[in-house]
Motif scaffolding. Structure first.
Motif, PDB file in Angstrom:
ATOM      1  N   ALA A 282    -101.872 -11.886 135.402  1.00 31.87           N
ATOM      2  CA  ALA A 282    -101.185 -10.870 136.201  1.00 31.87           C
ATOM      3  C   ALA A 282     -99.693 -11.175 136.243  1.00 31.87           C
ATOM      4  N   TYR A 283     -98.894 -10.144 136.070  1.00 37.91           N
ATOM      5  CA  TYR A 283     -97.438 -10.260 136.095  1.00 37.91           C
ATOM      6  C   TYR A 283     -96.872  -9.318 137.142  1.00 37.91           C
ATOM      7  N   SER A 284     -95.804  -9.742 137.808  1.00 40.55           N
ATOM      8  CA  SER A 284     -95.093  -8.818 138.696  1.00 40.55           C
ATOM      9  C   SER A 284     -94.405  -7.785 137.823  1.00 40.55           C
ATOM     10  N   ASN A 285     -93.997  -6.683 138.422  1.00 39.27           N
ATOM     11  CA  ASN A 285     -93.319  -5.627 137.665  1.00 39.27           C
ATOM     12  C   ASN A 285     -92.065  -6.154 136.990  1.00 39.27           C
ATOM     13  N   LYS A 286     -91.302  -6.975 137.694  1.00 40.03           N
ATOM     14  CA  LYS A 286     -90.070  -7.505 137.120  1.00 40.03           C
ATOM     15  C   LYS A 286     -90.382  -8.361 135.899  1.00 40.03           C
ATOM     16  N   GLU A 287     -91.373  -9.234 136.018  1.00 38.37           N
ATOM     17  CA  GLU A 287     -91.755 -10.076 134.881  1.00 38.37           C
ATOM     18  C   GLU A 287     -92.221  -9.219 133.701  1.00 38.37           C
ATOM     19  N   ALA A 288     -93.042  -8.215 133.993  1.00 37.13           N
ATOM     20  CA  ALA A 288     -93.551  -7.346 132.932  1.00 37.13           C
ATOM     21  C   ALA A 288     -92.409  -6.579 132.265  1.00 37.13           C
ATOM     22  N   ASN A 289     -91.461  -6.081 133.053  1.00 33.30           N
ATOM     23  CA  ASN A 289     -90.321  -5.359 132.480  1.00 33.30           C
ATOM     24  C   ASN A 289     -89.451  -6.282 131.638  1.00 33.30           C
ATOM     25  N   ASP A 290     -89.312  -7.532 132.050  1.00 35.72           N
ATOM     26  CA  ASP A 290     -88.561  -8.510 131.248  1.00 35.72           C
ATOM     27  C   ASP A 290     -89.251  -8.741 129.906  1.00 35.72           C
ATOM     28  N   ILE A 291     -90.578  -8.821 129.922  1.00 38.48           N
ATOM     29  CA  ILE A 291     -91.339  -9.005 128.685  1.00 38.48           C
ATOM     30  C   ILE A 291     -91.173  -7.784 127.785  1.00 38.48           C
ATOM     31  N   LEU A 292     -91.246  -6.573 128.360  1.00 37.12           N
ATOM     32  CA  LEU A 292     -91.054  -5.352 127.568  1.00 37.12           C
ATOM     33  C   LEU A 292     -89.667  -5.322 126.937  1.00 37.12           C
ATOM     34  N   ALA A 293     -88.652  -5.693 127.697  1.00 30.14           N
ATOM     35  CA  ALA A 293     -87.284  -5.701 127.172  1.00 30.14           C
ATOM     36  C   ALA A 293     -87.162  -6.699 126.020  1.00 30.14           C
ATOM     37  N   ASN A 294     -87.787  -7.862 126.167  1.00 34.35           N
ATOM     38  CA  ASN A 294     -87.766  -8.870 125.114  1.00 34.35           C
ATOM     39  C   ASN A 294     -88.448  -8.347 123.852  1.00 34.35           C
ATOM     40  N   LEU A 295     -89.598  -7.687 123.997  1.00 33.39           N
ATOM     41  CA  LEU A 295     -90.305  -7.117 122.851  1.00 33.39           C
ATOM     42  C   LEU A 295     -89.475  -6.033 122.174  1.00 33.39           C
ATOM     43  N   GLU A 296     -88.796  -5.207 122.971  1.00 39.22           N
ATOM     44  CA  GLU A 296     -87.932  -4.166 122.401  1.00 39.22           C
ATOM     45  C   GLU A 296     -86.774  -4.780 121.617  1.00 39.22           C
ATOM     46  N   ASN A 297     -86.199  -5.843 122.141  1.00 39.78           N
ATOM     47  CA  ASN A 297     -85.108  -6.524 121.440  1.00 39.78           C
ATOM     48  C   ASN A 297     -85.586  -7.108 120.112  1.00 39.78           C
ATOM     49  N   LYS A 298     -86.780  -7.711 120.107  1.00 39.10           N
ATOM     50  CA  LYS A 298     -87.333  -8.248 118.870  1.00 39.10           C
ATOM     51  C   LYS A 298     -87.582  -7.136 117.851  1.00 39.10           C
ATOM     52  N   ALA A 299     -88.127  -6.008 118.319  1.00 42.97           N
ATOM     53  CA  ALA A 299     -88.388  -4.873 117.428  1.00 42.97           C
ATOM     54  C   ALA A 299     -87.085  -4.335 116.849  1.00 42.97           C
ATOM     55  N   SER A 300     -86.060  -4.233 117.659  1.00 42.90           N
ATOM     56  CA  SER A 300     -84.756  -3.747 117.183  1.00 42.90           C
ATOM     57  C   SER A 300     -84.179  -4.685 116.132  1.00 42.90           C
ATOM     58  N   ALA A 301     -84.315  -5.987 116.351  1.00 41.93           N
ATOM     59  CA  ALA A 301     -83.798  -6.968 115.394  1.00 41.93           C
ATOM     60  C   ALA A 301     -84.541  -6.866 114.063  1.00 41.93           C
ATOM     61  N   ILE A 302     -85.839  -6.651 114.111  1.00 36.44           N
ATOM     62  CA  ILE A 302     -86.632  -6.500 112.885  1.00 36.44           C
ATOM     63  C   ILE A 302     -86.194  -5.251 112.125  1.00 36.44           C
ATOM     64  N   LEU A 303     -86.069  -4.137 112.840  1.00 40.82           N
ATOM     65  CA  LEU A 303     -85.644  -2.894 112.187  1.00 40.82           C
ATOM     66  C   LEU A 303     -84.247  -3.023 111.591  1.00 40.82           C
ATOM     67  N   LYS A 304     -83.369  -3.718 112.293  1.00 41.82           N
ATOM     68  CA  LYS A 304     -82.006  -3.903 111.795  1.00 41.82           C
ATOM     69  C   LYS A 304     -82.024  -4.662 110.470  1.00 41.82           C
ATOM     70  N   LYS A 305     -82.820  -5.723 110.402  1.00 40.79           N
ATOM     71  CA  LYS A 305     -82.912  -6.497 109.164  1.00 40.79           C
ATOM     72  C   LYS A 305     -83.476  -5.654 108.025  1.00 40.79           C
ATOM     73  N   TYR A 306     -84.514  -4.864 108.315  1.00 34.81           N
ATOM     74  CA  TYR A 306     -85.088  -3.991 107.292  1.00 34.81           C
ATOM     75  C   TYR A 306     -84.049  -2.996 106.796  1.00 34.81           C
ATOM     76  N   ASN A 307     -83.314  -2.409 107.731  1.00 33.49           N
ATOM     77  CA  ASN A 307     -82.300  -1.422 107.354  1.00 33.49           C
ATOM     78  C   ASN A 307     -81.163  -2.056 106.557  1.00 33.49           C
ATOM     79  N   GLU A 308     -80.758  -3.262 106.937  1.00 29.89           N
ATOM     80  CA  GLU A 308     -79.689  -3.953 106.209  1.00 29.89           C
ATOM     81  C   GLU A 308     -80.089  -4.235 104.767  1.00 29.89           C
ATOM     82  N   LYS A 309     -81.368  -4.515 104.550  1.00 30.69           N
ATOM     83  CA  LYS A 309     -81.853  -4.838 103.211  1.00 30.69           C
ATOM     84  C   LYS A 309     -82.418  -3.612 102.492  1.00 30.69           C
TER      85      LYS A 309
END
Length: 85
Positions: free
Chosen positions: A53-80
């Motif tokens: 179980a996660y508090s809302n703040k913890e869960a939102n922090d995890i979602l933000a981290n996952l979004e940042n990782k996804a953005s970084a992956i897409l950026k690398k794909y687009n660069e190449k």
């Protein structure tokens, strides 16, 4: 979800929530920050299969981290100029 042009891939965050707990009107969606004194807690299936179980703040922090990782992956794909679909 990751999307590039018209291609989409869905990945589970492991979280489950009710409509009351989740605000889909926000871009990307976020868990409500709790109403009143007690925050909501949402459950997430962890990689080892356990449920935590996660508090809302913890869960939102995890979602933000996952979004940042996804953005970084897409950026690398687009660069190449890699077609990831």
């Amino acid at each position: 979800m990751l999307s590039d042009r018209k291609q989409r891939e869905y990945f589970s965050t492991g979280f489950t929530a009710t409509e009351k707990e989740f605000d889909s009107s926000m871009q990307g969606g976020r868990f409500h920050q709790g109403r009143g004194v007690r925050p909501f807690y949402v459950k997430r299936k962890e990689e080892d299969g356990s449920i935590k179980a996660y508090s809302n703040k913890e869960a939102n922090d995890i979602l933000a981290n996952l979004e940042n990782k996804a953005s970084a992956i897409l950026k690398k794909y687009n660069e190449k100029h890699i077609n990831w679909g």
